[in-house]
Motif scaffolding. Sequence first.
Motif, PDB file in Angstrom:
ATOM      1  N   GLY A 297       0.819  -1.204   0.000  1.00  0.00           N
ATOM      2  CA  GLY A 297       0.000   0.000   0.000  1.00  0.00           C
ATOM      3  C   GLY A 297       0.852   1.253   0.000  1.00  0.00           C
ATOM      4  N   PHE A 298       0.203   2.358   0.273  1.00  0.00           N
ATOM      5  CA  PHE A 298       0.914   3.623   0.245  1.00  0.00           C
ATOM      6  C   PHE A 298       0.247   4.616   1.174  1.00  0.00           C
ATOM      7  N   GLY A 299       0.956   5.671   1.485  1.00  0.00           N
ATOM      8  CA  GLY A 299       0.411   6.807   2.200  1.00  0.00           C
ATOM      9  C   GLY A 299       0.659   8.060   1.393  1.00  0.00           C
ATOM     10  N   VAL A 300       0.209   9.189   1.925  1.00  0.00           N
ATOM     11  CA  VAL A 300       0.431  10.477   1.273  1.00  0.00           C
ATOM     12  C   VAL A 300       0.907  11.475   2.317  1.00  0.00           C
ATOM     13  N   ILE A 301       1.985  12.161   1.998  1.00  0.00           N
ATOM     14  CA  ILE A 301       2.472  13.234   2.851  1.00  0.00           C
ATOM     15  C   ILE A 301       2.678  14.466   1.977  1.00  0.00           C
ATOM     16  N   GLY A 302       2.016  15.564   2.364  1.00  0.00           N
ATOM     17  CA  GLY A 302       1.981  16.714   1.470  1.00  0.00           C
ATOM     18  C   GLY A 302       1.250  16.305   0.206  1.00  0.00           C
ATOM     19  N   ASN A 303       1.890  16.498  -0.920  1.00  0.00           N
ATOM     20  CA  ASN A 303       1.295  16.016  -2.174  1.00  0.00           C
ATOM     21  C   ASN A 303       2.118  14.881  -2.762  1.00  0.00           C
ATOM     22  N   HIS A 304       2.794  14.133  -1.887  1.00  0.00           N
ATOM     23  CA  HIS A 304       3.673  13.054  -2.317  1.00  0.00           C
ATOM     24  C   HIS A 304       3.106  11.706  -1.909  1.00  0.00           C
ATOM     25  N   LYS A 305       3.002  10.797  -2.878  1.00  0.00           N
ATOM     26  CA  LYS A 305       2.614   9.422  -2.617  1.00  0.00           C
ATOM     27  C   LYS A 305       3.848   8.657  -2.152  1.00  0.00           C
ATOM     28  N   VAL A 306       3.736   8.019  -0.976  1.00  0.00           N
ATOM     29  CA  VAL A 306       4.904   7.342  -0.401  1.00  0.00           C
ATOM     30  C   VAL A 306       4.578   5.866  -0.194  1.00  0.00           C
ATOM     31  N   PRO A 307       5.295   4.957  -0.837  1.00  0.00           N
ATOM     32  CA  PRO A 307       4.954   3.533  -0.765  1.00  0.00           C
ATOM     33  C   PRO A 307       5.360   2.901   0.554  1.00  0.00           C
ATOM     34  N   THR A 322      12.043   8.770   0.230  1.00  0.00           N
ATOM     35  CA  THR A 322      13.260   9.230  -0.425  1.00  0.00           C
ATOM     36  C   THR A 322      12.991  10.425  -1.328  1.00  0.00           C
ATOM     37  N   ASP A 323      11.868  10.424  -2.000  1.00  0.00           N
ATOM     38  CA  ASP A 323      11.574  11.477  -2.963  1.00  0.00           C
ATOM     39  C   ASP A 323      10.815  12.649  -2.363  1.00  0.00           C
ATOM     40  N   VAL A 324      10.595  12.628  -1.059  1.00  0.00           N
ATOM     41  CA  VAL A 324       9.907  13.721  -0.383  1.00  0.00           C
ATOM     42  C   VAL A 324      10.939  14.742   0.077  1.00  0.00           C
ATOM     43  N   PRO A 325      10.783  16.017  -0.233  1.00  0.00           N
ATOM     44  CA  PRO A 325      11.748  17.027   0.219  1.00  0.00           C
ATOM     45  C   PRO A 325      11.903  17.019   1.730  1.00  0.00           C
ATOM     46  N   ASP A 326      13.101  17.348   2.180  1.00  0.00           N
ATOM     47  CA  ASP A 326      13.394  17.305   3.616  1.00  0.00           C
ATOM     48  C   ASP A 326      12.471  18.219   4.413  1.00  0.00           C
ATOM     49  N   ASP A 327      12.056  19.320   3.827  1.00  0.00           N
ATOM     50  CA  ASP A 327      11.215  20.249   4.574  1.00  0.00           C
ATOM     51  C   ASP A 327       9.751  19.804   4.638  1.00  0.00           C
ATOM     52  N   ALA A 328       9.403  18.692   3.964  1.00  0.00           N
ATOM     53  CA  ALA A 328       8.021  18.214   3.945  1.00  0.00           C
ATOM     54  C   ALA A 328       7.790  17.038   4.873  1.00  0.00           C
ATOM     55  N   VAL A 329       8.838  16.425   5.394  1.00  0.00           N
ATOM     56  CA  VAL A 329       8.684  15.287   6.299  1.00  0.00           C
ATOM     57  C   VAL A 329       9.748  15.367   7.381  1.00  0.00           C
ATOM     58  N   ALA A 330       9.318  15.175   8.615  1.00  0.00           N
ATOM     59  CA  ALA A 330      10.219  15.259   9.760  1.00  0.00           C
ATOM     60  C   ALA A 330       9.633  14.440  10.891  1.00  0.00           C
ATOM     61  N   ARG A 331      10.425  14.208  11.909  1.00  0.00           N
ATOM     62  CA  ARG A 331       9.901  13.578  13.125  1.00  0.00           C
ATOM     63  C   ARG A 331       8.723  14.401  13.619  1.00  0.00           C
ATOM     64  N   GLY A 332       7.574  13.732  13.832  1.00  0.00           N
ATOM     65  CA  GLY A 332       6.364  14.422  14.260  1.00  0.00           C
ATOM     66  C   GLY A 332       5.407  14.758  13.137  1.00  0.00           C
ATOM     67  N   SER A 333       5.848  14.629  11.881  1.00  0.00           N
ATOM     68  CA  SER A 333       4.937  14.844  10.757  1.00  0.00           C
ATOM     69  C   SER A 333       3.841  13.779  10.760  1.00  0.00           C
ATOM     70  N   PHE A 334       2.719  14.089  10.109  1.00  0.00           N
ATOM     71  CA  PHE A 334       1.646  13.113   9.963  1.00  0.00           C
ATOM     72  C   PHE A 334       1.534  12.691   8.504  1.00  0.00           C
ATOM     73  N   VAL A 335       1.323  11.395   8.320  1.00  0.00           N
ATOM     74  CA  VAL A 335       1.171  10.811   6.998  1.00  0.00           C
ATOM     75  C   VAL A 335      -0.264  10.307   6.853  1.00  0.00           C
ATOM     76  N   GLU A 336      -0.929  10.691   5.795  1.00  0.00           N
ATOM     77  CA  GLU A 336      -2.285  10.193   5.543  1.00  0.00           C
ATOM     78  C   GLU A 336      -2.209   8.756   5.052  1.00  0.00           C
ATOM     79  N   MET A 337      -2.848   7.855   5.791  1.00  0.00           N
ATOM     80  CA  MET A 337      -2.884   6.446   5.413  1.00  0.00           C
ATOM     81  C   MET A 337      -4.238   6.032   4.847  1.00  0.00           C
TER      82      MET A 337
END
Length: 379
Positions: A297-307, A322-337
Amino acid sequence: MCASEKLAGGRLTIDRDAIAANWSLLKGLLKPGTACAATIKADAYGTGTTSTAQRLWAAGCTTFFVALPEEGALVRSALPDATVYVLGGLFSGAATDLAAGNLIPVLNCIAEVQEWADFCKGENRAFPAALQLNTGMNRLGMDPDEFADVMAQKDLTGSFDIALLMTHLACGSDPEAPLNRQQLNTFIAATQPFDHLPRSMANSAGVFLGPDYHFDLARPGISLYGGKALDTAANVMNPVAMVEARVMQLRHVPKGQTIGYGGAETVTRDSKVALVAAGYADGLHRRAGSSDDRPGGFGVIGNHKVPLIGRVSMDMIALDVTDVPDDAVARGSFVEMLGPNVAASDLAAYAETIDYEYLTGLGRRYYRRYAALPAPQER
């Protein structure tokens, strides 16, 4: 459920207005004269029985279907004037409790009919009940000959109020399935002599099958909660729930190393991996994990699909960011599942299950909140 967002591994957002909008959409698809009920069993498909019932009541829904008497009692406590049917039937010895709770049993066999009739005679009062026919699904319900026999025994049916005649579609999600029309014909033939009584056949899929299936009352379930009713058509319902899981840690995994239990997946490049606080204990099915042989499956963070990468563990998953910019994901970020960008039916497909199971199986460790869902991201 977790009482504090900062202490929860994830949050579950439920949009009650979207549920109401879905009910209104379905009601608008019904032929004139057909009422629209709501099936709110299994904690209203994970969205919360009492709050969902109250919001649907405010939208105009007055009739509800549950699976078990305990669920019916919750609806009754929230909505004293609602009509509440119990699909699971009459459990032995429970007639007094159902009548006291103003709950209407769906009588599924001759033994239940006899017990309800005896109870009504003993109370000298014609309490209401529904009768269910088995028209080809072969779960609960009386076969047509049994139903005819019951209806011929006026000492039975004359002792209570028959509020509804109903059946359930086995293959409604496939509009081309021959069994749909066979069930319809069987239901019409069995109930035609009693067409002065209200009849019901349409679940969510039945609403979309057209007016032949609508009769007097429809009782949609999965479509109310944004689920996909038909296998062969686009889903037109509004999403109503969003699961977001917290990023606990980011780590770099060199090319050639594996992720998680069993070393199920080997990364094929130097990768940035997010460890996220949700797993199969939270309703994210283990089968949705990935391996070297199959995607997950996958999730979404920002406008990025993350497998998803590697197995789903009890309390966490790994996502390739890997393809998500550093400023878009960090410890404490939320990922839509699951939510506007990750349809339950899509996620369920990776787990070889259905969206019903995902929605009803969402764990109780999320922080739950009621709010409007955001619009889907453009990617």
